[in-house]
Design an enzyme around this catalytic site. Sequence first.
Site, PDB file in Angstrom:
ATOM      1  CG  ASP A   1      -0.536  24.796   3.596  1.00 15.43           C
ATOM      2  OD1 ASP A   1      -1.046  25.729   2.935  1.00 15.43           O
ATOM      3  OD2 ASP A   1      -1.105  24.266   4.567  1.00 15.43           O
ATOM      4  CG  HIS A  34      -0.181  32.479  -3.617  1.00 18.38           C
ATOM      5  ND1 HIS A  34      -0.124  31.393  -2.788  1.00 18.38           N
ATOM      6  CD2 HIS A  34      -1.459  32.943  -3.543  1.00 18.38           C
ATOM      7  CE1 HIS A  34      -1.326  31.188  -2.247  1.00 18.38           C
ATOM      8  NE2 HIS A  34      -2.148  32.127  -2.683  1.00 18.38           N
ATOM      9  CG  LEU A  54      14.378  17.301 -10.404  1.00 16.13           C
ATOM     10  CD1 LEU A  54      14.573  16.423  -9.178  1.00 16.13           C
ATOM     11  CD2 LEU A  54      14.234  18.758  -9.988  1.00 16.13           C
TER      12      LEU A  54
END
Length: 253
Positions: free
Chosen positions: A31, A48, A142
């Site tokens: 955020d 963004h 991962l």
Amino acid sequence: MSATVKRPCTAAEQAGLDPERIPAHVAIIMDGNGRWARAQGKDRLSGHWQGYRTLKNIVYAADELGVRYLTVYGFSSENWRRPQEEVGGLMHLMLQAMRAEIEELIQNRVRVRVLGRLHELPPDLRREFEEAMRRTQNFDRLTFNLAINYGGRAEVVDAVRLLARKLQRGEITPNDIDEAAVAAHLYAPDIPDPDLLIRTAGELRLSNFLLWETAYSEIYVTPVCWPDFSRQHLIAALADYQRRTRKFGAVVE
Ligand code: IPE
Ligand code: IPE
Ligand code: MG
């Protein structure tokens, strides 16, 4: 020769972390892109884009530090409420980013998964995500979960619907519906619950992220906005996690 001195060898040890106690699953509410952009005098979309650069860094840092599963909140089922221009810009960003990153993710044997209602996304983006999942499905480093058009309540609703269909077909009875059965019908049933949930930009709320799975996650909130979040900030969160005592409702001395 002096007695053997134990030298830090893994990236985790070099970062001052206990390699035995790295959280297996880290979830992040990324955020603060908008606030970061505003502070820079830029538009929200450039926040963004900067957030995308951060994400790339953090994916590889998490892998290097020994995290097995990383789940990030990229677009919530409520984010459609944003101005059309921002929503369109985010869809475009995700498409470009996935196209730009897929080969490097493959080279690094990262498994990509996308969690959320994919059928509601623009078809080209959906195709790109499905292709990325297919091409990385056998990788063992991962596991990188992207929560896109994701809502924690929607996820539980979707699980309940699957169970209702099984009930209707007579495959299960009401007594078969227990916690394990609900968990087994969530978007990524094979992945352990998050050990650590990080939220950047300071808000003290879940915003509909992983409501079921975070029942016993340790929560770490930092005021740092996502575009400024660095490997060092991730290490600080992991170090904080390593100082916690997890109890799961029991008495721990
Ligand atoms: C998080 O940053 C990214 C998305 C929700 C897509 P925000 O866009 O929510 O940034 P703030 O909260 O407005 O600063
Ligand atoms: C949560 O952030 C969603 C993502 C990070 C993708 P929001 O910015 O949408 O959450 P609220 O509106 O502050 O609760
Ligand atoms: Mg926000």
